[in-house]
Design a protein around this motif. Sequence first.
Motif, mmCIF file in Angstrom:
data_model
loop_
_atom_site.group_PDB
_atom_site.id
_atom_site.type_symbol
_atom_site.label_atom_id
_atom_site.label_comp_id
_atom_site.label_asym_id
_atom_site.label_seq_id
_atom_site.Cartn_x
_atom_site.Cartn_y
_atom_site.Cartn_z
ATOM 1 N N PRO A 31 44.971 13.136 10.752
ATOM 2 C CA PRO A 31 45.143 13.636 9.385
ATOM 3 C C PRO A 31 46.484 14.375 9.225
ATOM 4 C CG PRO A 31 42.915 14.040 10.132
ATOM 5 C CD PRO A 31 43.686 13.527 11.330
ATOM 6 N N GLY A 32 47.173 14.069 8.144
ATOM 7 C CA GLY A 32 48.446 14.713 7.826
ATOM 8 C C GLY A 32 49.674 13.992 8.356
ATOM 9 N N GLU A 33 49.512 13.123 9.348
ATOM 10 C CA GLU A 33 50.676 12.453 9.930
ATOM 11 C C GLU A 33 51.273 11.387 9.003
ATOM 12 O OE1 GLU A 33 50.488 12.539 14.702
ATOM 13 O OE2 GLU A 33 48.994 11.200 13.782
ATOM 14 N N PHE A 34 50.446 10.738 8.202
ATOM 15 C CA PHE A 34 50.918 9.700 7.294
ATOM 16 C C PHE A 34 51.867 10.271 6.244
ATOM 17 C CE2 PHE A 34 49.583 6.601 3.747
ATOM 18 C CZ PHE A 34 50.399 5.584 4.198
ATOM 19 N N GLU A 35 51.556 11.462 5.781
ATOM 20 C CA GLU A 35 52.327 12.090 4.717
ATOM 21 C C GLU A 35 53.418 13.024 5.241
ATOM 22 O OE1 GLU A 35 49.070 12.842 5.362
ATOM 23 O OE2 GLU A 35 48.073 11.427 4.033
ATOM 24 N N ALA A 36 53.384 13.360 6.504
ATOM 25 C CA ALA A 36 54.304 14.351 7.074
ATOM 26 C C ALA A 36 55.762 13.942 6.897
ATOM 27 C CB ALA A 36 54.002 14.544 8.556
ATOM 28 N N PRO A 37 56.637 14.919 6.638
ATOM 29 C CA PRO A 37 58.073 14.618 6.525
ATOM 30 C C PRO A 37 58.606 14.029 7.830
ATOM 31 C CG PRO A 37 57.594 16.840 5.735
ATOM 32 C CD PRO A 37 56.343 16.338 6.401
ATOM 33 N N ARG A 38 59.441 13.008 7.672
ATOM 34 C CA ARG A 38 60.035 12.326 8.820
ATOM 35 C C ARG A 38 61.473 11.975 8.484
ATOM 36 N NH1 ARG A 38 56.070 12.531 12.197
ATOM 37 N NH2 ARG A 38 54.014 12.151 11.356
ATOM 38 N N THR A 39 62.247 11.680 9.511
ATOM 39 C CA THR A 39 63.631 11.265 9.321
ATOM 40 C C THR A 39 63.668 9.760 9.097
ATOM 41 O OG1 THR A 39 64.412 13.036 10.733
ATOM 42 C CG2 THR A 39 65.920 11.189 10.372
ATOM 43 N N GLY A 40 64.290 9.346 8.020
ATOM 44 C CA GLY A 40 64.421 7.931 7.695
ATOM 45 C C GLY A 40 65.024 7.784 6.318
ATOM 46 N N PHE A 41 65.208 6.565 5.876
ATOM 47 C CA PHE A 41 65.755 6.322 4.545
ATOM 48 C C PHE A 41 64.833 6.929 3.505
ATOM 49 C CE2 PHE A 41 66.846 3.871 0.793
ATOM 50 C CZ PHE A 41 68.234 3.879 0.854
ATOM 51 N N PHE A 42 63.521 6.805 3.724
ATOM 52 C CA PHE A 42 62.517 7.476 2.907
ATOM 53 C C PHE A 42 61.913 8.582 3.761
ATOM 54 C CE2 PHE A 42 63.048 3.363 0.979
ATOM 55 C CZ PHE A 42 63.159 3.703 -0.365
ATOM 56 N N PRO A 43 61.427 9.652 3.149
ATOM 57 C CA PRO A 43 61.094 10.860 3.909
ATOM 58 C C PRO A 43 59.751 10.903 4.620
ATOM 59 C CG PRO A 43 60.746 11.245 1.577
ATOM 60 C CD PRO A 43 61.337 9.861 1.705
ATOM 61 N N SER A 44 59.002 9.800 4.625
ATOM 62 C CA SER A 44 57.692 9.807 5.283
ATOM 63 C C SER A 44 57.225 8.375 5.491
ATOM 64 C CB SER A 44 56.662 10.549 4.421
ATOM 65 O OG SER A 44 56.455 9.847 3.198
ATOM 66 N N LEU A 45 56.198 8.236 6.295
ATOM 67 C CA LEU A 45 55.588 6.915 6.464
ATOM 68 C C LEU A 45 54.980 6.414 5.159
ATOM 69 C CD1 LEU A 45 54.016 7.431 9.978
ATOM 70 C CD2 LEU A 45 55.488 5.508 9.336
ATOM 71 N N VAL A 46 54.292 7.302 4.445
ATOM 72 C CA VAL A 46 53.670 6.879 3.189
ATOM 73 C C VAL A 46 54.730 6.396 2.205
ATOM 74 C CG1 VAL A 46 53.559 9.191 2.116
ATOM 75 C CG2 VAL A 46 51.937 7.433 1.430
ATOM 76 N N ALA A 47 55.853 7.074 2.114
ATOM 77 C CA ALA A 47 56.914 6.657 1.184
ATOM 78 C C ALA A 47 57.560 5.350 1.645
ATOM 79 C CB ALA A 47 57.960 7.752 1.059
ATOM 80 N N THR A 48 57.795 5.195 2.937
ATOM 81 C CA THR A 48 58.429 3.987 3.460
ATOM 82 C C THR A 48 57.546 2.765 3.257
ATOM 83 O OG1 THR A 48 59.632 5.287 5.094
ATOM 84 C CG2 THR A 48 59.425 2.926 5.529
ATOM 85 N N LEU A 49 56.277 2.872 3.602
ATOM 86 C CA LEU A 49 55.376 1.730 3.481
ATOM 87 C C LEU A 49 55.097 1.373 2.025
ATOM 88 C CD1 LEU A 49 52.979 2.374 6.480
ATOM 89 C CD2 LEU A 49 54.941 0.825 6.347
ATOM 90 N N ASN A 50 55.045 2.367 1.149
ATOM 91 C CA ASN A 50 54.912 2.080 -0.278
ATOM 92 C C ASN A 50 56.162 1.384 -0.802
ATOM 93 O OD1 ASN A 50 52.466 3.077 -2.025
ATOM 94 N ND2 ASN A 50 52.673 4.555 -0.347
ATOM 95 N N HIS A 51 57.327 1.781 -0.318
ATOM 96 C CA HIS A 51 58.565 1.128 -0.748
ATOM 97 C C HIS A 51 58.557 -0.352 -0.371
ATOM 98 C CE1 HIS A 51 62.760 0.415 -1.650
ATOM 99 N NE2 HIS A 51 62.898 -0.077 -0.425
ATOM 100 N N ILE A 52 58.122 -0.659 0.835
ATOM 101 C CA ILE A 52 58.033 -2.064 1.250
ATOM 102 C C ILE A 52 57.178 -2.843 0.247
ATOM 103 C CG2 ILE A 52 57.067 -3.632 2.984
ATOM 104 C CD1 ILE A 52 57.914 -1.540 5.112
ATOM 105 N N LEU A 53 56.029 -2.310 -0.075
ATOM 106 C CA LEU A 53 55.110 -2.985 -0.989
ATOM 107 C C LEU A 53 55.712 -3.138 -2.385
ATOM 108 C CD1 LEU A 53 52.332 -4.174 -1.656
ATOM 109 C CD2 LEU A 53 51.572 -1.829 -2.145
ATOM 110 N N ILE A 54 56.287 -2.093 -2.901
ATOM 111 C CA ILE A 54 56.852 -2.125 -4.255
ATOM 112 C C ILE A 54 57.952 -3.179 -4.366
ATOM 113 C CG2 ILE A 54 58.292 -0.794 -5.850
ATOM 114 C CD1 ILE A 54 56.667 1.698 -4.892
ATOM 115 N N ILE A 55 58.816 -3.223 -3.386
ATOM 116 C CA ILE A 55 59.906 -4.200 -3.426
ATOM 117 C C ILE A 55 59.364 -5.610 -3.215
ATOM 118 C CG2 ILE A 55 62.112 -4.876 -2.416
ATOM 119 C CD1 ILE A 55 62.093 -2.299 -4.245
ATOM 120 N N ASP A 56 58.298 -5.752 -2.452
ATOM 121 C CA ASP A 56 57.621 -7.054 -2.376
ATOM 122 C C ASP A 56 57.174 -7.486 -3.772
ATOM 123 O OD1 ASP A 56 57.869 -7.099 0.362
ATOM 124 O OD2 ASP A 56 55.719 -7.106 0.767
#
Length: 188
Positions: A31-56
């Motif tokens: 719990p909490g790891e999916f949303e946790a701030p991370r280093t990347g183009f998008f600031p978290s796993l949830v944001a990165t994976l949602n971006h993949i889907l949206i652009i799809d």
Amino acid sequence: MTNALRFIRKLAFANMLANDRLHEAVSALKPGEFEAPRTGFFPSLVATLNHILIIDWFYIDALEGGDLGPRAWQNAVPYSDAAELRAAQLASDRRLLTLCRKLGDEDLGRPTRVHRTGRIQVERTDDVLSHLFQHQTHHRGQAHAMLSGTSVKPPQLDEFIVADDAASRVDVMERLGLTEADVMDLDR
């Protein structure tokens, strides 16, 4: 069928398998790891994976002749729940695979109209598909790196193209109800 069409169909399968394996790893996060701030183009796993889907959604709609355009990203995080996001990604991946399986050789060079803000971008269908697969790979790599900072070991994401890797993809093939013939016999 030309080698180009076979290649595109193979990439559509590999894309779906890699996404599923990545989402399987994400499903094991604490719990909490999916949303946790991370280093990347998008600031978290949830944001990165949602971006993949949206652009799809954006590109698949254009490839199907739609005009969704920038409305695709009106909500930057349509799925905050990992299981719901996984289901939506799988539906999108199946939609892309279906589109690729329906394409004929003559379709690869046809124009695809991509609705952008204030303009229509016209590109070859095979170029749009190549761009979409590259986009997916780029951001999956970022999510893969983000997993390194979690309790879950990043999964292998590149065992989906060659026949010799069959034993390495049994898990995801079984989850998705696919056979080796589905992924290797692309002439149908």
